[in-house]
Design a protein around this motif. Structure first.
Motif, PDB file in Angstrom:
ATOM      1  N   MET A 293       0.822  -1.209   0.000  1.00 48.67           N
ATOM      2  CA  MET A 293       0.000   0.000   0.000  1.00 48.67           C
ATOM      3  C   MET A 293       0.862   1.269   0.000  1.00 48.67           C
ATOM      4  O   MET A 293       0.337   2.364  -0.026  1.00 48.67           O
ATOM      5  CB  MET A 293      -0.950   0.005   1.201  1.00 48.67           C
TER       6      MET A 293
ATOM      7  N   PHE B 134       2.934   7.973   2.507  1.00 46.67           N
ATOM      8  CA  PHE B 134       1.784   8.736   2.986  1.00 46.67           C
ATOM      9  C   PHE B 134       2.223  10.174   3.228  1.00 46.67           C
ATOM     10  O   PHE B 134       3.326  10.359   3.735  1.00 46.67           O
ATOM     11  CB  PHE B 134       1.275   8.109   4.303  1.00 46.67           C
ATOM     12  N   PRO B 135       1.468  11.219   2.888  1.00 43.56           N
ATOM     13  CA  PRO B 135       0.110  11.194   2.363  1.00 43.56           C
ATOM     14  C   PRO B 135       0.000  11.188   0.830  1.00 43.56           C
ATOM     15  O   PRO B 135      -1.100  11.355   0.335  1.00 43.56           O
ATOM     16  CB  PRO B 135      -0.480  12.485   2.931  1.00 43.56           C
ATOM     17  N   LYS B 136       1.101  10.994   0.126  1.00 43.60           N
ATOM     18  CA  LYS B 136       0.968  10.892  -1.330  1.00 43.60           C
ATOM     19  C   LYS B 136       0.129   9.655  -1.656  1.00 43.60           C
ATOM     20  O   LYS B 136      -0.733   9.676  -2.534  1.00 43.60           O
ATOM     21  CB  LYS B 136       2.358  10.794  -1.964  1.00 43.60           C
ATOM     22  N   TYR B 137       0.402   8.576  -0.963  1.00 39.96           N
ATOM     23  CA  TYR B 137      -0.462   7.400  -1.004  1.00 39.96           C
ATOM     24  C   TYR B 137      -1.394   7.480   0.202  1.00 39.96           C
ATOM     25  O   TYR B 137      -1.007   8.023   1.237  1.00 39.96           O
ATOM     26  CB  TYR B 137       0.374   6.120  -0.968  1.00 39.96           C
ATOM     27  N   ASP B 138      -2.609   6.952   0.062  1.00 42.35           N
ATOM     28  CA  ASP B 138      -3.619   7.220   1.082  1.00 42.35           C
ATOM     29  C   ASP B 138      -3.584   6.327   2.314  1.00 42.35           C
ATOM     30  O   ASP B 138      -4.274   6.597   3.280  1.00 42.35           O
ATOM     31  CB  ASP B 138      -5.018   7.111   0.446  1.00 42.35           C
ATOM     32  N   THR B 139      -2.837   5.230   2.259  1.00 45.26           N
ATOM     33  CA  THR B 139      -2.878   4.304   3.394  1.00 45.26           C
ATOM     34  C   THR B 139      -1.930   4.754   4.505  1.00 45.26           C
ATOM     35  O   THR B 139      -0.732   4.934   4.266  1.00 45.26           O
ATOM     36  CB  THR B 139      -2.495   2.889   2.922  1.00 45.26           C
ATOM     37  N   PRO B 140      -2.457   4.967   5.703  1.00 43.93           N
ATOM     38  CA  PRO B 140      -1.600   5.421   6.804  1.00 43.93           C
ATOM     39  C   PRO B 140      -0.920   4.254   7.534  1.00 43.93           C
ATOM     40  O   PRO B 140      -1.288   3.101   7.350  1.00 43.93           O
ATOM     41  CB  PRO B 140      -2.590   6.121   7.743  1.00 43.93           C
TER      42      PRO B 140
ATOM     43  N   THR C 243      -2.940   5.282  -6.072  1.00 45.10           N
ATOM     44  CA  THR C 243      -2.454   5.681  -4.756  1.00 45.10           C
ATOM     45  C   THR C 243      -3.497   5.480  -3.663  1.00 45.10           C
ATOM     46  O   THR C 243      -3.244   5.756  -2.495  1.00 45.10           O
ATOM     47  CB  THR C 243      -2.028   7.164  -4.757  1.00 45.10           C
ATOM     48  N   GLY C 244      -4.674   4.985  -4.058  1.00 46.39           N
ATOM     49  CA  GLY C 244      -5.780   4.900  -3.111  1.00 46.39           C
ATOM     50  C   GLY C 244      -5.621   3.834  -2.046  1.00 46.39           C
ATOM     51  O   GLY C 244      -4.837   2.907  -2.193  1.00 46.39           O
ATOM     52  N   GLU C 245      -6.405   3.964  -0.950  1.00 49.14           N
ATOM     53  CA  GLU C 245      -6.411   2.911   0.057  1.00 49.14           C
ATOM     54  C   GLU C 245      -7.572   1.970  -0.208  1.00 49.14           C
ATOM     55  O   GLU C 245      -8.456   2.263  -1.014  1.00 49.14           O
ATOM     56  CB  GLU C 245      -6.431   3.477   1.485  1.00 49.14           C
TER      57      GLU C 245
ATOM     58  N   LYS D 171     -10.854  11.361   3.597  1.00 47.36           N
ATOM     59  CA  LYS D 171     -10.223  11.534   2.299  1.00 47.36           C
ATOM     60  C   LYS D 171     -10.723  10.539   1.248  1.00 47.36           C
ATOM     61  O   LYS D 171     -11.074  10.923   0.136  1.00 47.36           O
ATOM     62  CB  LYS D 171      -8.700  11.408   2.478  1.00 47.36           C
ATOM     63  N   SER D 172     -10.739   9.254   1.591  1.00 52.11           N
ATOM     64  CA  SER D 172     -11.057   8.270   0.555  1.00 52.11           C
ATOM     65  C   SER D 172     -12.500   8.366   0.101  1.00 52.11           C
ATOM     66  O   SER D 172     -12.788   8.285  -1.096  1.00 52.11           O
ATOM     67  CB  SER D 172     -10.751   6.862   1.047  1.00 52.11           C
TER      68      SER D 172
ATOM     69  N   TYR E  89      -5.995   6.024  13.343  1.00 53.86           N
ATOM     70  CA  TYR E  89      -5.293   6.940  12.425  1.00 53.86           C
ATOM     71  C   TYR E  89      -5.953   8.310  12.357  1.00 53.86           C
ATOM     72  O   TYR E  89      -5.896   8.979  11.334  1.00 53.86           O
ATOM     73  CB  TYR E  89      -5.231   6.313  11.021  1.00 53.86           C
TER      74      TYR E  89
ATOM     75  N   GLU F  50      -3.723  11.181  11.114  1.00 55.91           N
ATOM     76  CA  GLU F  50      -3.360  10.999   9.704  1.00 55.91           C
ATOM     77  C   GLU F  50      -4.579  11.251   8.816  1.00 55.91           C
ATOM     78  O   GLU F  50      -4.469  11.865   7.756  1.00 55.91           O
ATOM     79  CB  GLU F  50      -2.843   9.580   9.455  1.00 55.91           C
TER      80      GLU F  50
ATOM     81  N   MET G 274      -5.284  14.993   8.574  1.00 51.68           N
ATOM     82  CA  MET G 274      -4.290  15.629   7.729  1.00 51.68           C
ATOM     83  C   MET G 274      -4.550  15.316   6.233  1.00 51.68           C
ATOM     84  O   MET G 274      -4.517  16.217   5.399  1.00 51.68           O
ATOM     85  CB  MET G 274      -2.927  15.081   8.138  1.00 51.68           C
TER      86      MET G 274
ATOM     87  N   LYS H 132      -5.623  18.178   3.424  1.00 51.72           N
ATOM     88  CA  LYS H 132      -4.758  18.347   2.268  1.00 51.72           C
ATOM     89  C   LYS H 132      -5.566  18.135   0.977  1.00 51.72           C
ATOM     90  O   LYS H 132      -5.478  18.916   0.034  1.00 51.72           O
ATOM     91  CB  LYS H 132      -3.629  17.314   2.346  1.00 51.72           C
TER      92      LYS H 132
END
Ligand SMILES: Cc1cc2nc3c(=O)[nH]c(=O)nc-3n(C[C@H](O)[C@H](O)[C@H](O)COP(=O)(O)OP(=O)(O)OC[C@H]3O[C@@H](n4cnc5c(N)ncnc54)[C@H](O)[C@@H]3O)c2cc1C
Ligand SMILES: Cc1cc2nc3c(=O)[nH]c(=O)nc-3n(C[C@H](O)[C@H](O)[C@H](O)COP(=O)(O)OP(=O)(O)OC[C@H]3O[C@@H](n4cnc5c(N)ncnc54)[C@H](O)[C@@H]3O)c2cc1C
Ligand code: SF4
Ligand code: SF4
Ligand code: FES
Lengths: 470, 278
Positions: A271, A276-282, B42-44, B69-70, B260, B263, B266, B270
């Motif tokens: 992931m 992160f945060p360019k990719y969404d998974t923390p 780039t998604g979760e 965000k998602s 999270y 995170e 944030m 953003k």
């Protein structure tokens, strides 16, 4: 250049150039940089070209090691890679992740007096060279047989089966549960040890050969094995890996900041949580990290935590240094990067704050008692030795077990008492007609090369079946 | 694959419905199961319950609340656009049984999860009371569908702008007093499910809840979704998402859902800033 002169010169084992520990411990780029041609040739000259080479016996898939090394000496790099491919279809991966010190290199005759030939480094060199400068020519394929094979899981074992059978003229589709192929090579082993680009280029190679890849298909949920047969597949290979995290089963394990290694590494690798945060998974970025276990998985988790900005990373292991199962190179790299080792120490419970986040772990000191069934001396707790270790991130890397998702939803597939699929060790045949299995879902978490070896045996057996019948 | 074929907004734009092309999943899905969606590279991976499926058309419907965000990213996706990945059906289907009188209680977006279960319970011959609630009238969703899926429907709003003034648990208490309810299915925010289970425990009525812990793979591989049920660790993605509500440790679940928080805030800020900047 003959053997004698090579010996006279006493060429030392050629060191692998690497990123410096202070630098690499904060980035995700690959640690070893690879040999250049001259270094590779010099290393290849160390090989004695033994008539009955011990190294080959140490390799689970019997790569003709002196053979490919000789071709490197002769600068026949393309021939060298083709020679390896005959036994091993993922040399760029194996050169990087095989536990060479207990396999090929562990048996190399030179290792008796000097250091063994760097077989892994050489294998990696020719594979990388082919990927970067090779012709990209595809090997010849046999005439289409009209038979269809489904491969479930795209780890090293499934990829091997797909590669073998497509060349034999069968029509192959790989079904993968995740959104990306590669199995542990992609979601488990970090970028700094195995760049994902290498895995994708291997998969791409298979696709160019005509293998179809369907990601996002959870076999057992999206489609069952029996439905695959109904859809017209003639044979199925199951290579779904172990894929079930083992926990410590101690209090406080569900606190925030306590991860299974599978979750921690999947977030980080697959992931890309490190971006992160360019990719969404923390991901929880611990400053003070404790990792439980001392295998490759534990080293990967510890070194990932360091790269995610930790100030202090500790490996906590209940046995002693000699029993640590990780590859020697990983332990060495981890130490260089400042990872601390707390040996003969076992966790007892996690401690957390009001918001449910982990703040520490109570541990016990251990001493070594009598050998257990694995032949290793069993660690026993020292009474009254409890002490507390601060941590804001804990990763549990004490092994994996068999994921029941597929086996539970499939009739006629025998599993053993620990949930692994029962398969013939010589052919990979399961108790269900037309179904083969291999890799971690049969053996428990083992190694990439063993998973590939099982795939090779199964693909031979599948080919026989498709040609002659069960 | 995974193209959005229909889309509409509900509850003042805080909730969005997507009908998505996913023939393999639609053919297999049963009430109570979920999918995992990933919008782009780039998604979760975001789990959402299937609010409806149409095996003939090969579509699934999800209804989601925009909370971060998602889901904000999902809201921006229009008809004709595609999700990069949709995985499913995941989780255990609801165990459906003919019991007699049953109550289906939903709060907020939980109503979307509850709807297919309610409909299925009615179809197999139960007498179904439905109780749905929202903070205020404009946030209420699926009233018509829930009406059709049940025999009797009662609506509540916290602020009294519509239907009964108060919580779904108030209405449920009356129902438990009045009727011989054999099963309660309660789906909504964690605090709602927690109080609902306290109430039904008083009456000794079996209660199913659907849990929404944070997930990654959804196949039992990572253990991220672990919840404590009856003192034991269970993985919601493979053992659930439905569990016996009286055995669930809701306080632990609530805490783990906040893992999270920083995170998420944030990432959301953003994202909204970038969106405004164009
Ligand atoms: C962090 C880590 C580090 C390691 N380091 C090393 C090392 O340095 N050297 C070494 O030799 N070995 C190492 N190993 C072990 C090695 O990676 C494994 O033994 C090997 O990957 C097993 O291969 P496999 O093909 O059996 O399964 P896997 O690699 O586990 O692949 C299985 C694939 O099947 C998919 N799948 C699972 N269930 C389903 C389903 N129902 N439907 C469809 N697809 C499904 C999975 O998503 C996965 O992609 C490591 C393992 C880990 C976790
Ligand atoms: C089985 C299951 C079914 C669900 N069904 C629905 C549904 O039908 N409709 C609906 O509106 N919501 C549903 N959810 C919840 C939904 O997945 C989350 O609201 C969503 O992931 C939030 O993502 P975000 O980035 O927009 O918000 P974030 O800012 O990331 O987080 C907001 C909240 O969502 C939770 N969350 C964050 N990431 C995840 C994750 N990967 N998995 C689960 N929860 C997460 C967090 O705990 C937080 O409370 C379901 C969850 C599960 C586990
Ligand atoms: S495959 Fe592994 S064990 Fe075999 S020669 Fe290569 S590195 Fe050595
Ligand atoms: S045992 Fe060592 S020296 Fe002999 S052939 Fe193998 S690599 Fe070369
Ligand atoms: S989400 Fe990974 S085990 Fe459930």
């Amino acid at each position: 250049m003959d053997e004698k002169s090579a010996k006279k010169e006493k060429i030392p084992r050629q060191p692998m150039p690497e990123q410096k520990p202070e630098v690499r411990k904060r980035n995700f780029e690959e640690v070893p940089l690879g040999y250049d041609e001259e270094t590779a040739i010099r290393e290849a000259q160390r090989c004695l070209q033994c008539k009955s080479p011990a190294c080959v016996q140490g390799c689970p898939v019997s790569v003709d090691i002196p053979g490919f090394i000789k071709l490197i000496r002769e600068r026949e790099f393309t021939k060298a890679i083709r020679h390896i491919w005959e036994r091993n279809s993922l040399p760029a991966v194996c050169g990087r992740v095989c536990p060479q010190e207990i396999q090929c290199e562990g048996m190399c005759i030179l290792g008796k007096k000097d250091r063994p030939v760097a077989i892994g480094n050489l294998e990696r060199f020719v594979a990388d060279r082919e990927r970067e400068h090779g012709t990209g020519d595809l090997p010849p394929k046999q005439h289409p047989t009209g038979k269809r094979v489904a491969v479930v899981g795209s780890g090293p074992s499934g990829l091997t089966v797909a590669g073998d059978l497509i060349l034999k003229g069968h029509d192959v589709t790989i079904f993968e549960a995740f959104h990306k192929p590669g199995g542990v090579l992609v979601y488990g082993i970090p970028e700094f040890r195995l760049p994902k680009e290498i895995v994708y280029s291997e998969v791409n190679f298979l696709e160019r050969l005509g293998v179809r890849l369907e990601c996002n298909v959870v076999v057992g949920r999206t489609v069952s094995l029996d439905e695959l047969f109904e859809e017209g597949y003639d044979a199925i290979y199951i290579g779904v890996g172990a894929g079930l995290p083992r926990f410590l089963n101690i209090p406080g394990e569900n606190l925030i900041g306590v991860y299974s290694a599978n979750e921690y590494l999947t977030r980080a690798n697959l992931m890309k949580a490190y971006l992160f945060p360019k990719y969404d998974t923390p991901i929880v970025r611990g400053r003070n990290v404790a990792v439980f276990g001392a295998g490759n998985v534990a080293m990967d988790a510890a070194r990932t935590a360091m790269r995610l900005g930790a100030e202090r990373v500790r490996i906590v292991y209940r046995r002693s240094r000699d029993e640590m199962p990780a590859r020697a190179a990983e332990i060495h790299h981890a130490e260089e990067e400042g990872i601390e080792f707390h040996l003969l120490t076992a966790p007892k419970r996690f401690i957390g704050n009001e918001s449910g986040r982990v703040t520490g772990v109570e541990c016990l000191r251990m001493e070594l008692g009598k050998p257990d069934e694995s032949g290793r001396r069993r660690p026993v707790p020292v009474e009254g030795s409890e002490f507390e270790l601060d941590c804001d991130l804990a990763v549990i890397a004490v092994g994996a077990a068999a994921n029941p998702l597929l086996t539970q939803s499939t009739e006629g597939l025998e599993i053993n008492e620990r949930g692994y699929i029962v398969a013939d060790p010589e052919t990979g045949k399961t108790t269900k007609r037309g179904v083969w299995a291999g890799g971690d879902i049969v053996t428990g978490q083992a190694t990439v090369i063993l998973a590939m070896g099982a795939g090779r045996k199964a693909s031979d057996s599948i080919h026989k079946y498709l040609t002659w019948g069960w | 694959m995974f193209e959005i074929l229909k889309r509409h907004e509900m509850a003042d734009g805080t909730v969005v419905m997507n009908e998505i092309s996913a023939p393999k999943i639609a053919a297999k899905a049963r009430p109570g199961q979920f999918v995992i969606l990933k919008a782009n590279e780039t998604g979760e991976r975001i789990p959402l319950t299937m609010a409806d499926t149409d095996p003939k058309k090969g579509t699934i419907t999800v209804i989601y609340q925009v909370v971060g965000k998602s889901t904000a990213l999902f809201r921006g996706m229009q008809v004709g656009e595609k999700y990069q990945d949709v995985i499913g059906p995941l989780g255990q289907p609801t165990h459906l049984e003919k019991l007699g009188k049953v109550a289906c209680v939903g709060g907020g977006t939980g109503i979307a999860v509850l709807h297919p279960i309610t409909r299925a319970l009615k179809e197999i011959g139960n007498y179904v009371y439905a109780v749905i609630g929202a903070r205020t009238k404009d946030l209420l969703i699926l009233e018509d569908k829930m009406k059709a899926a049940s025999h009797e429907l009662e609506v509540c709003t916290d602020d009294g702008t519509y239907g009964h003034h108060g919580f779904v648990t108030d209405v449920l208490r009356d129902l438990l007093e009045r009727e011989n309810i054999k099963l309660v299915v309660g789906i909504g925010p964690v605090p709602m499910m927690k109080f609902l289970c306290k109430l039904t425990a008083e009456y000794g009525v079996k209660t199913l809840v659907s849990l929404n812990p944070i997930m990654v793979d959804g196949t039992g591989m990572c253990g991220c979704c672990r919840v404590t049920v009856g003192g034991k660790t269970r993985f919601a993605c493979v053992d659930g998402p439905e569990f016996d509500g009286h055995a669930v440790d809701f306080d632990e679940l609530a805490k783990r859902l906040d893992a999270y928080k920083e995170e998420e805030r944030m990432a959301y800020e953003k994202f909204m800033k970038e969106r405004q900047a164009g």
